[in-house]
Motif scaffolding. Structure first.
Motif, PDB file in Angstrom:
ATOM      1  N   GLY A 178       0.768  -1.244   0.000  1.00 61.51           N
ATOM      2  CA  GLY A 178       0.000   0.000   0.000  1.00 61.51           C
ATOM      3  C   GLY A 178       0.789   1.279   0.000  1.00 61.51           C
ATOM      4  O   GLY A 178       0.216   2.362  -0.096  1.00 61.51           O
ATOM      5  N   VAL A 179       2.122   1.190   0.083  1.00 60.52           N
ATOM      6  CA  VAL A 179       2.882   2.447   0.122  1.00 60.52           C
ATOM      7  C   VAL A 179       3.189   2.972  -1.286  1.00 60.52           C
ATOM      8  O   VAL A 179       3.130   2.238  -2.274  1.00 60.52           O
ATOM      9  N   HIS A 180       3.491   4.251  -1.300  1.00 62.77           N
ATOM     10  CA  HIS A 180       4.029   4.862  -2.517  1.00 62.77           C
ATOM     11  C   HIS A 180       5.506   5.160  -2.296  1.00 62.77           C
ATOM     12  O   HIS A 180       5.867   5.808  -1.309  1.00 62.77           O
ATOM     13  N   LEU A 181       6.327   4.657  -3.210  1.00 63.18           N
ATOM     14  CA  LEU A 181       7.767   4.907  -3.137  1.00 63.18           C
ATOM     15  C   LEU A 181       8.141   6.014  -4.105  1.00 63.18           C
ATOM     16  O   LEU A 181       7.791   5.959  -5.295  1.00 63.18           O
ATOM     17  N   ASN A 182       8.822   6.993  -3.582  1.00 65.94           N
ATOM     18  CA  ASN A 182       9.282   8.120  -4.394  1.00 65.94           C
ATOM     19  C   ASN A 182      10.806   8.064  -4.392  1.00 65.94           C
ATOM     20  O   ASN A 182      11.453   8.566  -3.480  1.00 65.94           O
ATOM     21  N   ALA A 183      11.365   7.421  -5.428  1.00 63.77           N
ATOM     22  CA  ALA A 183      12.806   7.139  -5.454  1.00 63.77           C
ATOM     23  C   ALA A 183      13.507   8.213  -6.266  1.00 63.77           C
ATOM     24  O   ALA A 183      13.480   8.208  -7.491  1.00 63.77           O
ATOM     25  N   VAL A 184      14.137   9.130  -5.561  1.00 61.29           N
ATOM     26  CA  VAL A 184      14.705  10.320  -6.186  1.00 61.29           C
ATOM     27  C   VAL A 184      16.205  10.172  -6.432  1.00 61.29           C
ATOM     28  O   VAL A 184      16.749  10.709  -7.386  1.00 61.29           O
ATOM     29  N   GLY A 185      16.873   9.422  -5.552  1.00 65.79           N
ATOM     30  CA  GLY A 185      18.342   9.427  -5.566  1.00 65.79           C
ATOM     31  C   GLY A 185      18.984   8.567  -6.638  1.00 65.79           C
ATOM     32  O   GLY A 185      20.085   8.860  -7.081  1.00 65.79           O
ATOM     33  N   GLY A 186      18.318   7.506  -7.080  1.00 67.04           N
ATOM     34  CA  GLY A 186      18.889   6.662  -8.134  1.00 67.04           C
ATOM     35  C   GLY A 186      18.691   7.336  -9.472  1.00 67.04           C
ATOM     36  O   GLY A 186      17.599   7.328 -10.011  1.00 67.04           O
ATOM     37  N   ASP A 187      19.737   7.953  -9.984  1.00 72.04           N
ATOM     38  CA  ASP A 187      19.531   8.770 -11.180  1.00 72.04           C
ATOM     39  C   ASP A 187      20.709   8.780 -12.132  1.00 72.04           C
ATOM     40  O   ASP A 187      20.831   9.674 -12.961  1.00 72.04           O
ATOM     41  N   SER A 188      21.570   7.765 -12.031  1.00 73.06           N
ATOM     42  CA  SER A 188      22.594   7.649 -13.075  1.00 73.06           C
ATOM     43  C   SER A 188      23.086   6.209 -13.102  1.00 73.06           C
ATOM     44  O   SER A 188      22.867   5.447 -12.152  1.00 73.06           O
ATOM     45  N   PRO A 189      23.738   5.815 -14.203  1.00 71.52           N
ATOM     46  CA  PRO A 189      24.170   4.420 -14.305  1.00 71.52           C
ATOM     47  C   PRO A 189      25.039   4.043 -13.105  1.00 71.52           C
ATOM     48  O   PRO A 189      25.945   4.779 -12.727  1.00 71.52           O
ATOM     49  N   GLY A 190      24.728   2.923 -12.480  1.00 74.45           N
ATOM     50  CA  GLY A 190      25.490   2.481 -11.320  1.00 74.45           C
ATOM     51  C   GLY A 190      25.049   3.121 -10.022  1.00 74.45           C
ATOM     52  O   GLY A 190      25.661   2.883  -8.982  1.00 74.45           O
ATOM     53  N   LYS A 191      23.994   3.934 -10.042  1.00 76.83           N
ATOM     54  CA  LYS A 191      23.543   4.618  -8.824  1.00 76.83           C
ATOM     55  C   LYS A 191      22.066   4.305  -8.585  1.00 76.83           C
ATOM     56  O   LYS A 191      21.188   4.871  -9.226  1.00 76.83           O
ATOM     57  N   THR A 192      21.819   3.369  -7.669  1.00 71.52           N
ATOM     58  CA  THR A 192      20.442   2.994  -7.324  1.00 71.52           C
ATOM     59  C   THR A 192      20.319   2.932  -5.809  1.00 71.52           C
ATOM     60  O   THR A 192      21.318   2.937  -5.092  1.00 71.52           O
ATOM     61  N   GLU A 193      19.078   2.864  -5.339  1.00 68.24           N
ATOM     62  CA  GLU A 193      18.834   2.926  -3.894  1.00 68.24           C
ATOM     63  C   GLU A 193      17.989   1.761  -3.367  1.00 68.24           C
ATOM     64  O   GLU A 193      17.968   1.513  -2.162  1.00 68.24           O
ATOM     65  N   LEU A 194      17.229   1.118  -4.247  1.00 68.23           N
ATOM     66  CA  LEU A 194      16.249   0.124  -3.792  1.00 68.23           C
ATOM     67  C   LEU A 194      16.696  -1.298  -4.118  1.00 68.23           C
ATOM     68  O   LEU A 194      17.273  -1.536  -5.180  1.00 68.23           O
ATOM     69  N   ALA A 195      16.390  -2.228  -3.216  1.00 67.36           N
ATOM     70  CA  ALA A 195      16.635  -3.637  -3.502  1.00 67.36           C
ATOM     71  C   ALA A 195      15.784  -4.042  -4.705  1.00 67.36           C
ATOM     72  O   ALA A 195      14.639  -3.610  -4.861  1.00 67.36           O
ATOM     73  N   ARG A 196      16.375  -4.873  -5.553  1.00 62.94           N
ATOM     74  CA  ARG A 196      15.698  -5.303  -6.780  1.00 62.94           C
ATOM     75  C   ARG A 196      14.342  -5.955  -6.493  1.00 62.94           C
ATOM     76  O   ARG A 196      13.374  -5.765  -7.233  1.00 62.94           O
ATOM     77  N   ASP A 197      14.274  -6.700  -5.382  1.00 64.07           N
ATOM     78  CA  ASP A 197      13.023  -7.395  -5.055  1.00 64.07           C
ATOM     79  C   ASP A 197      11.867  -6.416  -4.835  1.00 64.07           C
ATOM     80  O   ASP A 197      10.708  -6.754  -5.085  1.00 64.07           O
ATOM     81  N   ILE A 198      12.173  -5.221  -4.338  1.00 61.19           N
ATOM     82  CA  ILE A 198      11.113  -4.224  -4.158  1.00 61.19           C
ATOM     83  C   ILE A 198      10.536  -3.834  -5.515  1.00 61.19           C
ATOM     84  O   ILE A 198       9.321  -3.735  -5.688  1.00 61.19           O
ATOM     85  N   LEU A 199      11.427  -3.664  -6.475  1.00 62.53           N
ATOM     86  CA  LEU A 199      10.973  -3.277  -7.817  1.00 62.53           C
ATOM     87  C   LEU A 199      10.030  -4.331  -8.386  1.00 62.53           C
ATOM     88  O   LEU A 199       9.028  -4.013  -9.032  1.00 62.53           O
TER      89      LEU A 199
END
Lengths: 359, 359
Positions: free
Chosen positions: B237-258
């Protein structure tokens, strides 16, 4: 000149040193040209370009990024080496002239690759005219027949006088023969070249202009597939400096001339799209000019050869001109400082900086 | 603040009206924010973005053009509609913070597509913070669960307060729960948010920060594949607002969440390279946010769904912010004029203009 807009520029904030970016205005660029001397500056820009062409492989290169409209094109031209990033913004709108506007205007920027902070913003309408002329003359220094003394100047617009002076300063051209579809442009060019140590011959036809010329420069601005030079006009042994054909659908030379020429280009992926060679098959052989400059490939090999520099303008030339201007601006103080970068004391505290600025 | 550099800016030339370009400095941008009011300005920028997302197909779109180095990236982000061209210059250098510099600095430009003449130069370090927050809140308005009142703010750097205030102004968020790997960042964020009408709860762990939050915003700046949120931390039920992952090699969330989320993006060709979804296969289904805003595709369809706005920042958002600032600058007079365009009386007479400027 028209001064109806108020000059509201006042800098009553006192931003940090890092927040201030040197800016070379049109006024300061013109002062710089006169401080250094026009011919000297053209020679020095050509030297910087030559130095960077010698280390061609150390640059990130990309064809420019265009935004086309019915009226013209706006382009970004980025490049970078390990330490410095540069780009130019430039437009080309041939119909502007009829509205009393420049066909080409430009500005450029340098930044530090290690921090991403901009280190120079500069006008480049004037600087592009200088670097284009310096580039043409540099190419001709490597490609034109030995002892060339006469240049035909086809198209007598904003670029023409810069070309003439650069070819005098860098290649030893002594006589320029002028022709333009508009006799007023020729008259303007001839008037402007008085006192620059060149023999100037206004001509009534293109055929007359190329008589006895060892170098033929074309710099016209029509956005269409034009044929400024037809095949029978170009004899053996000349160097063609084709400046005006520089975007898709904009060429100046008859295709048959290209087929008789040895063609030299800046960056093939860009020239194939924008240059005279857009008229040829994508695998037509061309030589990259930097390889000639670096001694890896031959330039002119015999006196009867037709050499063609299919110039479209490449980012490394602008990079070169900007790095030159940055050094000269620092040396002369001919720059302003712009409050361009928000630079709070604590870099994570942009919001606090904003809130503390509350009146 | 440090004022060791002299402010040499003086405009003693009187260029023509066309030659002068409005420039919004950092100082004037901050004045504009306070003149309009921060929350009002965030709402108005979100409205302009929303209006432009509704006419998404009328824009030229391209993924941004990066220049990478070991330390970071410099990017150009151009876009255009029929009448107006815009681009932003922006860098991202995570190591800058340790040197007392901004991780992200930016400036932008608007030009007239019909003439190619620039019409605005603006600082965009501050403006990017505003538009990024406005964009995040606009997306959440369409995607977050109804009645969301609590937001977790993971990463309390330069973007965090702007996010918090935008979510209050646009989505009705009442409580923000802060966490950062550096407690000093959290303390700074909490201090800055005092007096902005939000309940602010500094937290000791990320787990504590997301307790009871309907919206989770991640805005961290590490240039690496980080896992700021692990799979077990994100409930239904949550909304994720992922702002920091914004260039190649730069992510913030575990793949399973996606894999458990419905993913909404700005411009897929760019987000596939830069966003959280660089962790997924290139054909993993995503929804373009503009289609949700335009009512063509569903946004959130049930209360248990996890929605993810994989935000990387797109050129149309900067274009929107710049057109907003141009209108406001004209309205308020909060701009300077730069002598940026060489504009001789006769457009073919650039050389004559230069020669007449000889001292």
């Amino acid at each position: 000149m028209n001064a109806s807009l108020p000059l509201t520029a006042t800098f009553n904030a006192v931003p940090s040193e890092k927040a201030l970016m040197p800016f070379v205005s049109v006024e300061n660029m013109m002062r710089l040209v006169h401080r250094v001397g026009l011919e000297q500056m053209l020679r020095e820009i050509a030297e910087v370009i030559e130095g960077n062409f010698l280390r061609w492989e150390s640059f990130d290169k990309t064809a420019r990024i265009p935004a086309h409209s019915a009226d013209g094109v706006i382009e970004l031209m980025p490049t970078a080496d390990r330490d410095t990033y540069g780009f130019k913004y430039v437009n080309g709108h041939p119909k502007n002239m009829r509205e009393g506007l420049q066909t080409v205007t430009a500005f450029g920027l340098l930044a530090d690759m290690h921090t991403g902070y901009p280190v120079l913003l500069s006008e480049m309408t004037m600087l592009t005219a200088l670097r284009t002329a310096a580039m043409s003359a540099l190419a001709a220094k490597h490609l034109a027949p030995k002892g060339a003394r006469v240049m035909a100047m086809i198209g007598n617009g904003a670029q023409s006088e810069f070309q003439a002076v650069a070819f005098k300063a860098i290649c030893g051209i002594e006589e320029v023969r002028l022709w333009d579809i508009d006799p007023r442009a020729t008259a303007k060019c001839a008037r402007n070249l008085q006192g620059h140590g060149l023999t100037v011959v206004p001509c009534a036809t293109a055929e007359e202009a190329i008589l006895g010329a060892q170098v033929i420069t074309t710099a016209t601005a029509d956005k269409r597939l034009a044929t400024i030079l037809t095949d029978n006009m170009v004899g053996a042994g000349v160097h063609l400096n084709a400046v005006g054909g520089d975007s898709p659908g904009k060429t100046e030379l008859a295709r048959d001339i290209l087929l008789r020429s040895d063609i030299f280009v800046e960056f093939p992926p860009q020239t194939r799209i924008e240059g005279e060679i857009q008229q040829l098959s994508p695998d037509h052989p061309v030589t990259e000019l930097w390889e000639v400059i670096a001694g890896r490939k031959p330039g002119r090999t015999d006196a009867a050869q037709i050499t063609l520099f299919d110039s479209v303008g490449f980012a490394i030339e602008d990079f070169s001109a900007l790095t030159y201007v940055l050094a000269k601006a620092r040396e002369t103080g001919l720059y302003d400082l712009l409050d361009m970068i928000a630079d709070p004391d604590d870099p994570r505290d942009l919001f606090g900086m904003l809130m503390r600025a509350k009146p």
